[in-house]
Design a protein around this motif. Structure first.
Motif, PDB file in Angstrom:
ATOM      1  N   THR A  37       3.002  -6.578  -4.075  1.00 18.74           N
ATOM      2  CA  THR A  37       3.821  -5.740  -3.198  1.00 18.74           C
ATOM      3  C   THR A  37       3.407  -5.941  -1.747  1.00 18.74           C
ATOM      4  O   THR A  37       2.546  -6.770  -1.439  1.00 18.74           O
ATOM      5  CB  THR A  37       3.695  -4.257  -3.643  1.00 18.74           C
ATOM      6  OG1 THR A  37       4.579  -3.459  -2.859  1.00 18.74           O
ATOM      7  CG2 THR A  37       2.282  -3.748  -3.477  1.00 18.74           C
ATOM      8  N   GLN A  44       7.926   0.410  -9.777  1.00 19.30           N
ATOM      9  CA  GLN A  44       8.782  -0.781  -9.726  1.00 19.30           C
ATOM     10  C   GLN A  44       8.624  -1.618 -10.998  1.00 19.30           C
ATOM     11  O   GLN A  44       9.479  -2.404 -11.329  1.00 19.30           O
ATOM     12  CB  GLN A  44       8.352  -1.687  -8.585  1.00 19.30           C
ATOM     13  CG  GLN A  44       8.729  -1.198  -7.204  1.00 19.30           C
ATOM     14  CD  GLN A  44       8.288  -2.244  -6.186  1.00 19.30           C
ATOM     15  OE1 GLN A  44       8.365  -3.427  -6.428  1.00 19.30           O
ATOM     16  NE2 GLN A  44       7.815  -1.789  -5.060  1.00 19.30           N
ATOM     17  N   LEU A  45       7.483  -1.475 -11.643  1.00 24.15           N
ATOM     18  CA  LEU A  45       7.189  -2.370 -12.778  1.00 24.15           C
ATOM     19  C   LEU A  45       8.123  -2.123 -13.942  1.00 24.15           C
ATOM     20  O   LEU A  45       8.529  -1.008 -14.190  1.00 24.15           O
ATOM     21  CB  LEU A  45       5.759  -2.151 -13.257  1.00 24.15           C
ATOM     22  CG  LEU A  45       4.662  -2.653 -12.339  1.00 24.15           C
ATOM     23  CD1 LEU A  45       3.299  -2.278 -12.888  1.00 24.15           C
ATOM     24  CD2 LEU A  45       4.742  -4.156 -12.165  1.00 24.15           C
ATOM     25  N   THR A  64       3.949   1.437  -8.261  1.00 25.75           N
ATOM     26  CA  THR A  64       3.992   0.743  -9.545  1.00 25.75           C
ATOM     27  C   THR A  64       5.170   1.155 -10.413  1.00 25.75           C
ATOM     28  O   THR A  64       5.376   0.571 -11.470  1.00 25.75           O
ATOM     29  CB  THR A  64       2.682   0.980 -10.298  1.00 25.75           C
ATOM     30  OG1 THR A  64       2.325   2.337 -10.126  1.00 25.75           O
ATOM     31  CG2 THR A  64       1.598   0.105  -9.778  1.00 25.75           C
ATOM     32  N   PHE A 117       8.489  -7.856  -0.654  1.00 25.67           N
ATOM     33  CA  PHE A 117       8.428  -8.196  -2.083  1.00 25.67           C
ATOM     34  C   PHE A 117       8.987  -7.033  -2.888  1.00 25.67           C
ATOM     35  O   PHE A 117       8.681  -5.873  -2.614  1.00 25.67           O
ATOM     36  CB  PHE A 117       6.983  -8.450  -2.512  1.00 25.67           C
ATOM     37  CG  PHE A 117       6.332  -9.587  -1.784  1.00 25.67           C
ATOM     38  CD1 PHE A 117       6.674 -10.896  -2.071  1.00 25.67           C
ATOM     39  CD2 PHE A 117       5.377  -9.351  -0.799  1.00 25.67           C
ATOM     40  CE1 PHE A 117       6.075 -11.952  -1.395  1.00 25.67           C
ATOM     41  CE2 PHE A 117       4.772 -10.394  -0.117  1.00 25.67           C
ATOM     42  CZ  PHE A 117       5.118 -11.702  -0.422  1.00 25.67           C
ATOM     43  N   GLN A 118       9.778  -7.342  -3.898  1.00 21.84           N
ATOM     44  CA  GLN A 118      10.346  -6.315  -4.768  1.00 21.84           C
ATOM     45  C   GLN A 118      10.159  -6.766  -6.214  1.00 21.84           C
ATOM     46  O   GLN A 118      10.453  -7.913  -6.536  1.00 21.84           O
ATOM     47  CB  GLN A 118      11.860  -6.164  -4.518  1.00 21.84           C
ATOM     48  CG  GLN A 118      12.242  -5.743  -3.116  1.00 21.84           C
ATOM     49  CD  GLN A 118      12.214  -4.237  -2.948  1.00 21.84           C
ATOM     50  OE1 GLN A 118      12.523  -3.508  -3.867  1.00 21.84           O
ATOM     51  NE2 GLN A 118      11.809  -3.779  -1.784  1.00 21.84           N
ATOM     52  N   ASN A 119       9.763  -5.867  -7.054  1.00 24.24           N
ATOM     53  CA  ASN A 119       9.699  -6.148  -8.500  1.00 24.24           C
ATOM     54  C   ASN A 119       8.913  -7.417  -8.817  1.00 24.24           C
ATOM     55  O   ASN A 119       9.255  -8.154  -9.735  1.00 24.24           O
ATOM     56  CB  ASN A 119      11.111  -6.308  -9.093  1.00 24.24           C
ATOM     57  CG  ASN A 119      12.051  -5.227  -8.630  1.00 24.24           C
ATOM     58  OD1 ASN A 119      11.715  -4.053  -8.693  1.00 24.24           O
ATOM     59  ND2 ASN A 119      13.208  -5.607  -8.137  1.00 24.24           N
ATOM     60  N   CYS A 120       7.884  -7.695  -8.054  1.00 27.17           N
ATOM     61  CA  CYS A 120       7.107  -8.921  -8.278  1.00 27.17           C
ATOM     62  C   CYS A 120       5.877  -8.609  -9.132  1.00 27.17           C
ATOM     63  O   CYS A 120       5.139  -7.661  -8.825  1.00 27.17           O
ATOM     64  CB  CYS A 120       6.641  -9.523  -6.947  1.00 27.17           C
ATOM     65  SG  CYS A 120       7.960 -10.305  -6.016  1.00 27.17           S
ATOM     66  N   THR A 121       5.662  -9.407 -10.145  1.00 26.36           N
ATOM     67  CA  THR A 121       4.482  -9.213 -10.996  1.00 26.36           C
ATOM     68  C   THR A 121       3.770 -10.533 -11.243  1.00 26.36           C
ATOM     69  O   THR A 121       4.375 -11.605 -11.218  1.00 26.36           O
ATOM     70  CB  THR A 121       4.860  -8.605 -12.366  1.00 26.36           C
ATOM     71  OG1 THR A 121       5.924  -9.365 -12.921  1.00 26.36           O
ATOM     72  CG2 THR A 121       5.286  -7.157 -12.237  1.00 26.36           C
ATOM     73  N   GLY A 181       0.185  -9.324 -15.199  1.00 25.37           N
ATOM     74  CA  GLY A 181       1.107  -8.188 -15.264  1.00 25.37           C
ATOM     75  C   GLY A 181       1.012  -7.228 -14.097  1.00 25.37           C
ATOM     76  O   GLY A 181       1.806  -6.297 -13.993  1.00 25.37           O
ATOM     77  N   GLN A 182       0.051  -7.446 -13.205  1.00 24.48           N
ATOM     78  CA  GLN A 182      -0.096  -6.505 -12.090  1.00 24.48           C
ATOM     79  C   GLN A 182       0.975  -6.739 -11.029  1.00 24.48           C
ATOM     80  O   GLN A 182       1.636  -7.770 -11.005  1.00 24.48           O
ATOM     81  CB  GLN A 182      -1.495  -6.596 -11.474  1.00 24.48           C
ATOM     82  CG  GLN A 182      -2.633  -6.407 -12.463  1.00 24.48           C
ATOM     83  CD  GLN A 182      -2.672  -5.017 -13.113  1.00 24.48           C
ATOM     84  OE1 GLN A 182      -1.783  -4.197 -12.928  1.00 24.48           O
ATOM     85  NE2 GLN A 182      -3.695  -4.765 -13.921  1.00 24.48           N
ATOM     86  N   LEU A 183       1.102  -5.754 -10.166  1.00 23.31           N
ATOM     87  CA  LEU A 183       2.199  -5.732  -9.200  1.00 23.31           C
ATOM     88  C   LEU A 183       1.827  -6.469  -7.908  1.00 23.31           C
ATOM     89  O   LEU A 183       0.730  -6.295  -7.386  1.00 23.31           O
ATOM     90  CB  LEU A 183       2.506  -4.273  -8.881  1.00 23.31           C
ATOM     91  CG  LEU A 183       3.636  -3.968  -7.914  1.00 23.31           C
ATOM     92  CD1 LEU A 183       4.992  -4.217  -8.573  1.00 23.31           C
ATOM     93  CD2 LEU A 183       3.558  -2.506  -7.453  1.00 23.31           C
ATOM     94  N   LEU A 227      -1.690  -4.915  -6.843  1.00 20.71           N
ATOM     95  CA  LEU A 227      -2.088  -3.559  -7.241  1.00 20.71           C
ATOM     96  C   LEU A 227      -2.101  -3.422  -8.747  1.00 20.71           C
ATOM     97  O   LEU A 227      -1.302  -4.050  -9.437  1.00 20.71           O
ATOM     98  CB  LEU A 227      -1.053  -2.541  -6.735  1.00 20.71           C
ATOM     99  CG  LEU A 227      -0.859  -2.344  -5.255  1.00 20.71           C
ATOM    100  CD1 LEU A 227       0.201  -1.275  -5.039  1.00 20.71           C
ATOM    101  CD2 LEU A 227      -2.163  -1.933  -4.600  1.00 20.71           C
ATOM    102  N   SER A 228      -2.945  -2.540  -9.222  1.00 21.34           N
ATOM    103  CA  SER A 228      -2.922  -2.219 -10.648  1.00 21.34           C
ATOM    104  C   SER A 228      -1.812  -1.209 -10.907  1.00 21.34           C
ATOM    105  O   SER A 228      -1.217  -0.656  -9.983  1.00 21.34           O
ATOM    106  CB  SER A 228      -4.246  -1.599 -11.067  1.00 21.34           C
ATOM    107  OG  SER A 228      -4.272  -0.237 -10.686  1.00 21.34           O
TER     108      SER A 228
END
Lengths: 349, 643
Positions: free
Chosen positions: B90, A348-349, A346, B60-64, B86-88, B121-122
């Motif tokens: 990946t 990455q966020l 995370t 996947f990169q930087n995906c929300t 807002g969660q990721l 993911l959270s």
């Protein structure tokens, strides 16, 4: 001589229950892991398709460190503990001291291969309590007044022998084995005897024995393999030598111009945000962290996951070798080293 | 059901795709003429294109998660209302992320994702949802960037549609009403997913080499429906030769008076990261007259009296609109007239001009509202292997039952003599031959769900392309008696792409000569392996690493570790390599010749077939060049939507 803080050996010796050994075995896992990034970095710092002889030696050692880490985790599982691999504090912040105060003032970094690193870091890490002196090598006088990694493992061995029941209490389904290791070396730790024998594998592969440079598998112990690299000659049986071996075997050629100029102890933050170089190093660290997550699963009840992690090891290697060829922005004459930094998915966020 | 239905969750970010490029040139497959320069970066067949050391990794990169829409059509963007926001997004944990590979150098227009895991993911690394993307090739390759593809080098984008399989929900998912609603609605534990990729970087620029932008959406999936495309209606661009708004999926829900359209794969963008600089007002409308316009350069104006306006496309909400909505727009509470007309009339996208009585036609729905698509449209077939391909036909979104679909093999394409290739390296051999390489019925009939099936059997072929394994066949499908729609975007959009592998009997006791050709080709085409890992052209190197090679060559094909990553090796060749690794006999070429093993890596003096390719086949060749960045000077589109 590589020291270990005596308190850890004492802690093992004073343990009253197997549970008191859990943190000690966790330390052992962390110790075995901590040598892998430095060795791998040296291994992957050679230009492509060069130095195959040296590579072979380092490769064989690093594979055995992976085996030792696996054995330590198996023992921890066998005595009823839970290995913790995917935690930020599992990963040393190189350059650093080794876990458990090992090596005293020895600082281990992430550096390219050099004879200096072999002698002053790798041989130090692997040095036995009483190294056998072979012809041409005069070691500094050693004092056996402090504890060594070997002592630590032998203390663990003795304490398990003392405290553990014959059938170890851990869940056998958590034991990790692999087709990549002989079943003589990596086997399920189910009994007290299994644990004791497995510790011998770790100690002897690392140090050899007091009378022979060979480990239980008849391979040279790590210390002597590194010494071969340092001397540039294979250690071979020699009936004329006082200890039966001498560095009179075939030459192990080494040309320093085959080593890529990795910037020592590269950190991701040294590279410009948003640059391609930074992204590749970030991606390396993500892969490394993902590998630790995968190994954590593997050692916590999902032994079959070990196969899944092999793709990550491969990706890690490729990324490391690509970085090693990439000029370091703002550091003329250097390329980028791997940094082995733990990142949560995370971040990455 | 589809990713456009409710409940729906959209996400955006980047994707990394480290595809290798030496294998993009057919001539590079010829071992006899291979040169080391083909492994170096640089354009042209004498070099290895833009990423010769690619490892085929996709991730996947930087995906929300950007937003979610619940079953009553309300869109949520506030994490307080649903924690999913807002969660990721990946890839896999504890294993590598997945691969992206071409079917073959002669069919690079259906690049597939293999072994890709999708997870939400959270922020505390807790699992919300996990599934595996069923392998799928991209479709609807279409122009996205109006600036000519600068600085990234690739102005086009494409879409992958598939299903997530073996979906698992984490404990935390129970706190997301949207996820729980999705779970309740889906069938067979599969979820529909669509990914629109664009802005991919061939260039070492902006720190984004080998990265692209990705807009994703997941929604419900129902059994008896296609898995690898959405059972949706389709809108096709016809303005400026269809170079903008090329292809868009939409669904119309008459019961709820609602229209949902995905412009995420088609909306023209100004740059590589999804900025829109168009200012025109776009409207969706129903055309009162049937339209068949082909993509053309001339402007087509429609009088307002011919249109039932549905509403304005609400994209003028700031520069992040595309990445935050993924270009998906819902029109709720459609008027009774629109609801009635949309049931059997075409949707259009029009631009408003200065005159209120005329609109510029940008895109129109498929002719007669017909959508006919093959589901599992990319196939790898071995000798005597039989595969079943599912086809579906719809009209205005409804299944078309008892309708005939015809299947035809495309005619053979010509061989190109060495001296006609630029640069001249080797003869290149044509495709779709021998024509009896595949057996299949020439037509099939849809059932009540609009689905038809054809069985395709691979027959024995023997290296028709000499130095490249097997052959590429395109089987074209079309509804019988239906006017072809020239506006459908993509290269070979109505085709099933098949790689039929060579008939290769497994030798009793394979020696190095039996596999040296394929291993040398491997070493040539994938320098990342030969440079950093193992020189496959060297039998001793293979023997030294035989344990790890046996491991990789025995993985399930869906495993991201599977070798070869390109998944282009026939089963018998794979088994031969494994058999050799078990008992590695290294013979010399003279012994091999005595045993009758003939190396194929030479320019044969074959009679060449040089008949002209069809228009469709020529388009495919051009599209491949464009995809590979050969057409680096993609002209910018200027003065768009002016009339």
């Amino acid at each position: 001589m590589l020291k270990i803080s005596p308190k850890f050996v004492s802690a093992v010796q004073n343990a009253k229950s197997l549970a008191e050994l859990f943190p000690m075995l966790q330390n052992a896992i962390e110790l075995e892991h901590s040598t892998i990034p430095p060795y791998l970095t040296a291994l992957f710092s050679f230009k492509a398709n060069t130095e195959s002889d040296t590579r072979k030696v380092i490769h064989s050692i690093v594979i055995e460190e992976m085996l030792h880490m696996t054995i330590a985790a198996n023992i921890l599982n066998a005595v009823g503990g839970c290995p913790a691999i995917s935690r930020p504090d599992f990963v040393p912040n190189y350059p650093t001291h080794l876990p458990m105060g090992i090596g005293g003032s020895l600082i281990v970094g992430i550096e390219k291969y050099s004879l200096d690193v072999v002698q002053n870091v790798f041989m130090e890490i692997e040095e036995p309590e009483n190294p056998i002196e072979f012809k041409t090598m005069a070691l500094a006088a050693t004092e056996a007044t402090y504890k060594t990694i070997g002592d630590f493992y032998r203390a663990l061995q003795a304490k398990i022998a003392e405290l553990a029941p014959d059938e170890l209490p851990g869940n056998p389904a958590k034991q990790v084995t692999s087709s990549f290791f002989s079943s003589d070396l990596l086997y399920p730790i189910l009994t007290k005897t299994d644990a004791i024998n497995a510790i011998n594998v770790i100690v002897e592969q690392g140090e050899g024995s007091e009378v022979s440079p060979l480990g239980t598998d008849d391979e040279l112990a790590h210390y002597y393999k590194f010494e071969e690299l340092y001397k540039g000659r294979e250690l071979v049986r020699d009936p004329n030598a006082p200890n039966g071996y001498s560095f009179t075997g075939p030459v192990i050629p080494f040309d320093p111009s085959n080593v890529l100029p990795l910037y020592p102890n590269t950190k991701a933050e040294m590279l410009p945000e948003g640059s391609e170089e930074r992204r590749l190093l970030d991606s390396f660290n993500q892969t490394y962290s993902n590998l630790l997550f995968g190994l954590h699963q593997t050692f916590n009840g999902h032994p079959d996951n070990l196969n899944n992690t092999i793709g990550l090891m491969f990706d890690l290697r490729l990324a490391c070798q690509k970085l090693a060829e990439m000029p370091f922005p703002g550091q003329d004459g250097y390329t980028i080293g791997p940094s082995y930094e733990f990142v949560q998915p995370t971040t990455q966020l | 059901m589809s990713y456009l239905h409710f409940p729906r969750i959209v996400f955006s970010g980047d994707f990394s795709s480290d595809v290798s490029t030496v294998n993009n040139d057919t001539q590079h497959y010829n071992n006899a003429t291979f040169e080391s320069s083909f492994q170096l970066p640089g354009q042209g067949a004498t070099n290895g294109w833009w990423n010769p050391e690619g490892g085929a990794t996709f991730g996947f990169q930087n995906c929300t998660i950007q937003q979610a829409t619940n079953e009553n059509g309300t869109t949520i963007t506030d994490p307080a209302l649903d924690g999913i926001i807002g969660q990721l997004v990946t890839g896999a944990e504890g294993r590598n992320s997945g691969k992206m590979v071409d079917l073959d150098p002669d069919q690079q227009m259906v690049s597939e994702l293999w072994g890709v895991t999708f997870r939400i993911l959270s922020a505390h690394n807790e699992l919300l949802l996990e599934g595996r993307i069923k392998p799928t090739g991209f479709r609807d390759l279409q122009r996205r960037q109006t600036n000519g593809g600068q600085p990234n080098g690739q102005p086009m984008g494409a879409s992958w549609t598939s299903v997530l399989e073996d979906v698992k929900y984490g404990k935390l998912a129970e706190k997301s009403p949207i996820l729980m609603a999705l779970k309740a609605k889906t069938q067979q534990n599969k979820i529909s997913i669509n990914l629109n990729g664009f802005g991919y970087y061939y260039a070492h620029a902006d720190g984004r080499f080998s990265l692209g932008k990705i807009l994703g959406c997941i929604g419900p999936w129902f059994e008896n429906e296609p898995e690898l495309f959405a059972p949706a209606r389709r809108l096709y661009g016809v303005y400026q030769r269809g170079q903008v708004f090329g292809g868009s999926n939409f669904i119309f829900d008459a019961d709820n008076a609602r229209l949902s359209i995905d412009l995420g794969g088609s909306f023209p963008i100004a740059d590589s990261i999804g900025t829109i600089n168009t200012t025109n007002d776009f409207y969706l409308a129903v055309s009162k007259q049937p339209l068949t316009n082909p993509p053309a350069i001339r402007n087509v104006l429609i009088d307002s009296s011919e249109l039932e306006i549905i509403g304005k496309v609400p994209y003028q909400q700031g520069s992040t609109w595309l990445n935050s909505t993924c270009g998906i727009v819902d029109f709720n509470m459609l008027s009774a007239d629109v609801v009635n007309d949309l049931k059997n009339s075409q949707l259009v996208l029009v631009a408003a001009g200065s005159s209120s009585t005329q609109y510029l036609l940008i895109a129109r729905e498929a002719i007669d509202g017909i959508v006919c698509r093959a589901d599992n449209f990319v196939q790898r077939i071995d000798t005597n292997q039989k595969v079943t391909v599912n086809l579906y036909a719809y009209q205005y979104g409804q299944p078309l039952p008892q309708t005939e679909i015809t299947i035809t093999m495309e005619p053979p394409t010509p061989d190109t003599p060495k001296d006609k290739n630029s640069p001249p390296i080797s003869i290149t051999y044509g495709n779709n031959k021998p024509q009896d390489g595949l057996s299949f019925a020439p037509s099939c009939q849809t059932n009540a769900q609009g689905m038809a099936q054809i069985e395709i059997t691979g027959n024995s072929i023997h290296s028709p392309r000499v130095y490249i394994d097997g052959q590429i066949y395109l089987l074209d499908y079309t509804l019988a008696n239906q006017q072809p729609d020239s506006a459908i975007p993509g290269a070979a959009p109505m085709s099933i792409s098949i790689h039929l592998r060579d008939d290769f009997p497994i030798p009793e006791t394979p020696t190095w000569s039996d596999i040296s050709d394929m291993m040398t080709q491997f070493a040539n085409l994938y320098p990342i392996m030969s440079k950093y890992f193992i020189n496959f052209a060297d039998p001793q190197a293979m023997i030294a690493k035989k344990d790890i090679l046996k491991f990789a060559f025995t993985r399930d094909i869906h495993d991201p570790i599977y070798m070869p990553a390109t998944r282009d090796l026939s089963e018998t060749k794979r088994l031969t390599i494994l058999k050799w690794l078990d008992n590695p006999i290294v013979d010399d070429p003279a012994t091999a010749a005595a045993r009758g093993i003939k190396l194929k890596s030479v320019d044969a003096n074959a009679e060449l077939d040089t008949a002209a390719p069809s228009e469709q086949q020529q388009k495919l060749v051009e599209a491949t060049k464009a995809k590979n960045g050969s057409l680096i000077n993609f002209p910018a589109l200027t003065n768009l939507f002016e009339f």
